[in-house]
Design an enzyme around this catalytic site. Structure first.
Site, short mmCIF file in Angstrom:
data_model
loop_
_atom_site.label_atom_id
_atom_site.label_comp_id
_atom_site.label_asym_id
_atom_site.label_seq_id
_atom_site.Cartn_x
_atom_site.Cartn_y
_atom_site.Cartn_z
CG ASP A 1 -2.20 0.58 1.12
OD1 ASP A 1 -2.29 1.60 0.43
OD2 ASP A 1 -3.17 0.04 1.68
CG ASP B 1 -4.37 5.72 0.94
OD1 ASP B 1 -5.33 4.97 1.18
OD2 ASP B 1 -4.24 6.84 1.44
CD GLU C 1 -8.79 4.62 -1.30
OE1 GLU C 1 -7.91 5.48 -1.15
OE2 GLU C 1 -9.58 4.31 -0.40
CG HIS D 1 -8.62 -0.87 4.93
ND1 HIS D 1 -8.52 -1.01 3.55
CD2 HIS D 1 -8.19 0.38 5.20
CE1 HIS D 1 -8.03 0.10 3.04
NE2 HIS D 1 -7.82 0.97 4.02
CG ASP D 2 -10.99 2.57 3.98
OD1 ASP D 2 -10.45 2.62 5.10
OD2 ASP D 2 -10.42 2.90 2.93
#
Ligand code: NOJ
Length: 599
Positions: free
Chosen positions: A147, A249, A303, A375-376
């Site tokens: 990431d 990200d 993302e 994870h969000d």
């Protein structure tokens, strides 16, 4: 043919007969040559049209290191913990792991605030641990995707410390500053700020700095070529270590209009419209591609994918040399907190429409990520399936069937392979997520309905997806011998990997089977997608077709019996997988039933 020419030359007497022979030879040779050429051409076109890549054929498993496995009893997951579970990861059949950030960080946003991009967060271990993890994955044929958090850094990064120290620092332009003598800067919305204000005043130099996320996450200035080169060098550092890919990200927000125009008030509700895909973003990606991606056989994904399908497509059109794979949120954003108890969370018709549109946008060129959780987000089965006791198992399996049978690269978030559910905290003290905590403060200072806020967060807070992985029935679900940094979901006694491993009919073992089915059939990766029974409000039905193979997928997305009309005769079809002990016949499907046939 040569032989035939010789005969003609020496035996003129047979001229006529041989003339005929020559003509035949030329004719048939021409056919053979042309056939050969066509075969060659066909082979080329076939391979070209696939443009096969390992990352297109991968099944990506996402690991949130903080919550996966703690090896030293400090309550926080770590790299050694992941290493101890590599055989489990291998047993899933997944071929790549996306690891959330593991770099040095003060953890304001669980590692998405990086203070040193070339070091490992103390809580997670050391660089030796990282090297061992990478080797352990590679030994098992699993790729590792890092990431990369470079829309912003931590305010504790050396660059920011230097930048904030003086207006003339060589690092000043690594970030966005607005000198206070100009007055207040034009409003910018911050996703995580307690006041929703993305400009933070800093008295050291009497100036404001920009932070789209928390105050401890100042945005980097991508207009600065020196900063860009530092970032590419850092990415090469990891690629040279052998990592296999990068997930960027929040990168769609990296390019900003630094004339800082005043933005309309809907900025607060639709910030993507104003923040995503700023001028310059494609140039930065092209440069990153040239400086990093093109030098290695790496997967690259950012993302978010802008505002339109065209934006998403332009990010990954092979001819543009930017990214490999798009990661759009259109479908994930559908699952909303139901405003009425028991109300609809999302429309299945809309869901089908979005996935069908996405598929068509990437059918010819470019490539897509297929996912419904990360994870969000809160838990997959809670948002898109049904976590009531009687439906959790079939709906989790139905969602697995869906994600593993679509065109694109499927991503699976750790714990979803067990059908882990939302924990539904009922008090703010249980939350750890900076976004939830700061939004609570905002609601408090702006007379928000706090009870409603807590109800909403029980459905949508990302902490629901971050509770510790449920390994077994021992203390803390086998996650840690210490006090976990966030509470363990008490349902671990019933939902855990050890129990599901032993049960041939578990969600976990269904996941393994479905992953294998995808790996065994390129049609499920590259095959043409055709939506069937489009207006069916309960069932998602489609075929996947490729190179003479055809699959039919039937998915009931509701808690009621449903029927489907595909017009396809399945009397001779082979049943490949289904999530009940027997598959329903005659176009009827049980609640959340999923079936895949080979036609
Ligand atoms: C997106 C990440 O996925 C999320 O976890 C993080 O909080 C923000 N970007 C800021 O880095």
């Amino acid at each position: 043919m040569l032989k035939c020419l010789l005969v003609v030359a020496t035996k003129k007497i047979y001229m006529k007969k041989y003339l005929l022979y020559i003509i035949c030879c030329i004719f048939f040779s021409a056919i053979i040559i042309s056939c050969n050429n066509n075969v060659g051409e066909k082979k080329e076109t076939f391979a070209d049209s696939l443009n096969r890549k390992w990352w297109k054929e991968a099944v990506v498993y996402q690991i949130y290191p903080r919550s996966f496995k703690d090896s030293d009893g400090d309550g926080v997951g770590d790299l050694k913990g992941i290493i101890s579970k590599l055989d489990y990861i291998k047993s899933l059949g997944v071929t790549a792991v996306w690891l959330n950030p593991i770099y040095s960080s003060p953890n304001d946003d669980n590692g998405y605030d990086v203070s040193d991009y070339r070091n490992i967060m103390k809580d997670f271990g050391t660089m030796d641990d990282f090297n061992a993890l990478l080797k352990g994955m590679h030994d098992r044929g699993i790729k590792l995707v890092m990431d990369i958090v470079v829309n912003h850094s931590s305010d504790e990064h050396e660059w920011f410390k230097q930048s904030r120290s003086s207006r003339t620092s060589p690092y000043r332009d690594y970030y966005h500053w607005w000198n206070a003598e100009r007055g207040k800067p034009p409003y910018r919305y911050s996703l995580f700020d307690v006041n929703h204000d993305a400009w933070k005043y800093d008295s050291v130099t009497n100036a404001y700095y920009l932070h789209y996320f928390s105050r401890k996450q100042p945005d980097l200035n991508w207009e600065n070529p020196t900063l860009r080169q530092e970032i590419y060098a850092m990415m090469r550092y990891w690629a040279d270590k052998g990592v296999d890919g990068f997930r960027l990200d929040a990168f769609q927000f990296a390019a900003k209009d630094t004339t800082w125009p005043v933005l309309p008030p809907d900025l607060k509700t639709d910030f993507v419209k104003y923040y995503a895909m700023g001028d310059g973003l494609h140039d930065y990606l092209k440069e990153m591609n040239k400086e990093v991606f093109s030098k290695y056989d790496v997967m690259s994904v950012a993302e978010g994918a802008g505002k339109t399908l065209e934006d998403a497509h332009n990010l990954v059109d092979e001819e543009r040399h930017e990214l490999g794979m798009a990661y759009p949120f259109d479908a994930v954003d559908l699952a909303k907190y139901p405003s009425t108890p028991g109300g609809e969370q999302y429309s299945i018709l809309k869901f089908k429409e979005i996935f069908s549109k996405l598929d068509s946008a990437f059918a010819e060129k470019g490539w897509l990520s297929v996912f419904l959780s990360n994870h969000d987000q809160s838990r997959l089965v809670t948002r898109f399936g049904n976590d009531a006791p009687e439906f959790r198992d079939p709906s989790a399996k139905m969602l697995i069937t869906f994600l593993m049978s679509m065109r694109g690269t499927p991503y699976y978030y750790n714990g979803d392979e067990l059908g882990m559910t939302n924990i539904r905290f009922d008090k703010i003290e249980d939350y750890r997520d900076v976004a939830t905590l700061n939004e609570y403060q905002y609601q408090k200072t702006h007379s928000g309905d706090l009870a409603e806020f807590i109800k909403r967060k029980a459905f949508e807070s990302r902490d629901n997806g971050r509770t510790p992985f449920q390994w077994d029935t021992t203390t803390n679900a086998g996650f840690s011998s210490g006090t976990p940094w966030i509470k363990v979901n008490p349902n671990y006694a019933a939902i855990n990997a050890a129990a599901q491993d032993k049960d041939a009919n578990s969600v976990l073992n269904y996941f393994r089977k479905m992953v294998q089915l995808r790996k065994d059939n390129l049609a499920l990766v590259y095959g043409k997608y055709t939506l069937l029974d489009k207006d069916n409000p309960a069932v998602y039905a489609y075929t996947r077709e490729f190179n003479g193979k055809k699959f039919l997928v039937l998915l009931n997305f509701t808690a009621k019996d449903a029927t489907v009309k595909t017009g396809i005769d399945i009397s001779k079809a082979k049943l490949l997988i289904n999530n009940y002990s027997t598959a329903s016949a005659n176009g009827s499907l049980k609640p959340y039933e999923a079936v895949v046939y080979e036609l």
